[in-house]
Design a protein around this motif. Sequence first.
Motif, PDB file in Angstrom:
ATOM      1  N   UNK A 272      16.517  59.959  76.789  1.00 16.62           N
ATOM      2  CA  UNK A 272      16.172  58.754  76.045  1.00 16.62           C
ATOM      3  C   UNK A 272      17.328  57.772  75.991  1.00 16.62           C
ATOM      4  N   UNK A 273      17.229  56.848  75.061  1.00 12.49           N
ATOM      5  CA  UNK A 273      18.245  55.814  74.905  1.00 12.49           C
ATOM      6  C   UNK A 273      18.991  56.026  73.598  1.00 12.49           C
ATOM      7  N   UNK A 274      20.260  55.710  73.601  1.00 12.34           N
ATOM      8  CA  UNK A 274      21.010  55.740  72.357  1.00 12.34           C
ATOM      9  C   UNK A 274      21.858  56.987  72.192  1.00 12.34           C
ATOM     10  N   UNK A 275      22.525  57.096  71.034  1.00 11.84           N
ATOM     11  CA  UNK A 275      23.444  58.209  70.760  1.00 11.84           C
ATOM     12  C   UNK A 275      22.736  59.567  70.886  1.00 11.84           C
ATOM     13  N   UNK A 276      23.457  60.526  71.450  1.00 10.94           N
ATOM     14  CA  UNK A 276      22.924  61.883  71.554  1.00 10.94           C
ATOM     15  C   UNK A 276      22.082  62.130  72.780  1.00 10.94           C
ATOM     16  N   UNK A 277      21.771  61.090  73.560  1.00 13.90           N
ATOM     17  CA  UNK A 277      20.934  61.252  74.755  1.00 13.90           C
ATOM     18  C   UNK A 277      21.825  61.471  75.982  1.00 13.90           C
ATOM     19  N   UNK A 278      21.501  62.507  76.756  1.00 12.45           N
ATOM     20  CA  UNK A 278      22.297  62.846  77.939  1.00 12.45           C
ATOM     21  C   UNK A 278      21.767  62.196  79.201  1.00 12.45           C
ATOM     22  N   UNK A 279      20.480  61.884  79.237  1.00 11.88           N
ATOM     23  CA  UNK A 279      19.856  61.353  80.445  1.00 11.88           C
ATOM     24  C   UNK A 279      18.861  60.254  80.109  1.00 11.88           C
ATOM     25  N   UNK A 280      18.712  59.341  81.064  1.00  8.18           N
ATOM     26  CA  UNK A 280      17.574  58.422  81.048  1.00  8.18           C
ATOM     27  C   UNK A 280      16.701  58.774  82.256  1.00  8.18           C
ATOM     28  N   UNK A 281      15.389  58.789  82.063  1.00  7.70           N
ATOM     29  CA  UNK A 281      14.456  59.160  83.139  1.00  7.70           C
ATOM     30  C   UNK A 281      13.341  58.118  83.191  1.00  7.70           C
ATOM     31  N   UNK A 282      13.036  57.664  84.403  1.00  9.09           N
ATOM     32  CA  UNK A 282      11.941  56.708  84.597  1.00  9.09           C
ATOM     33  C   UNK A 282      11.102  57.160  85.791  1.00  9.09           C
ATOM     34  N   UNK A 283       9.894  56.616  85.874  1.00  6.94           N
ATOM     35  CA  UNK A 283       8.991  56.980  86.965  1.00  6.94           C
ATOM     36  C   UNK A 283       8.338  55.759  87.582  1.00  6.94           C
ATOM     37  N   UNK A 284       7.226  56.009  88.234  1.00  8.89           N
ATOM     38  CA  UNK A 284       6.486  54.942  88.904  1.00  8.89           C
ATOM     39  C   UNK A 284       5.013  55.321  88.932  1.00  8.89           C
ATOM     40  N   UNK A 285       4.148  54.402  88.563  1.00 11.89           N
ATOM     41  CA  UNK A 285       2.677  54.493  88.651  1.00 11.89           C
ATOM     42  C   UNK A 285       1.981  54.229  87.321  1.00 11.89           C
TER      43      UNK A 285
END
Length: 343
Positions: A272-285
């Motif tokens: 996710x976004x913000x403090x404590x988040x290790x990854x951002x993940x996005x997709x397509x469709x």
Amino acid sequence: MSDLKIRTMEEFAAVSGISRPTLSKYFNDPASVRKSTRARIEAAIERFGYRPNIYALNQNRKQTRNIGILVPYLADPFFAEMARHVEAVVIAAGYRPILLSSHGDPAQELENLDSLRDIRPAGVLLAPLGRRSDAERVRAFCEEVTTVLFDCSVEGAGEAFVGSDNDQSVGLIVDRLCDTGEPPAFFEMRDPSNPNALKRREAYARAMTRRGLEPMYVRAEGTGWDFEEIGFRGGLEAIARRRLPTDTVLCSNDRLAIGFLAAAYEKGLRVGRGPGCALRVAGHDDHPFARYTCPRLTTVAQDYEAIARKSAETLLSLIRDDSRAASREVALFGGRLVERASA
């Protein structure tokens, strides 16, 4: 009722003593034959329990009201949604949709094309398997039957192709991810079946190069259409072996992203976004389930309805004009950024 099994109209003509053309005329329109003949036919139907094959009857007509719809994998909600929109347009135009799935199997795709030939459809809307399709056989089918391809193109096949503008949609999400955090790595299958995956890989490379950035790839092993499992296993391996060159991951499609999200959760990484988040993940469709993942998935929405409507209306226009296109039409629709909690 007779125990004799009558399988064809020729057999029914032989046992009833009524000519094949007269029977065909009756089954197309009972009122078109004399009352006495109609009574004889109906008595024979009752005696022998014969029921005509509606598809075989259609073979004798110049043009049927059937429109074939062939998708690569109906269990994929993306294709189920596309088929739903296409069917609605076809039915509204007074045609009968006949929906078939290839189940990810090239042999089944060819068998489905043969089945569609047998029913002599007015036209066909075809989403081919892509790289696993027998391109020559697909092109040969399109020479015989008025066909519009959607979602995935086969070079030289069909009167038209309608799909997504992958350059626009992938460029859109790459730019947004770069503007809001670290540049994304591209998570994909090593050897995908669908050409859209390759087009998105190329679009990602162009979008990164345009910003003066080096493309980064993370590839998952696996073939077929079980994308969630491939994304999950590939995600577990990438995280465990520290193969992620950035904290932002752009997945080739939402189903891979759903698997990757599960892998991140299993490894204890907060997405996710913000403090404590290790990854951002996005997709397509904008897969129908993308809005219900945890966290909800940021993605690019394909315009399902516009692609389906354009595909069906293009085919219906060709059928109405009883013509073949002078040149192959290509219509591509742009995507829409959908920002949610995952990136």
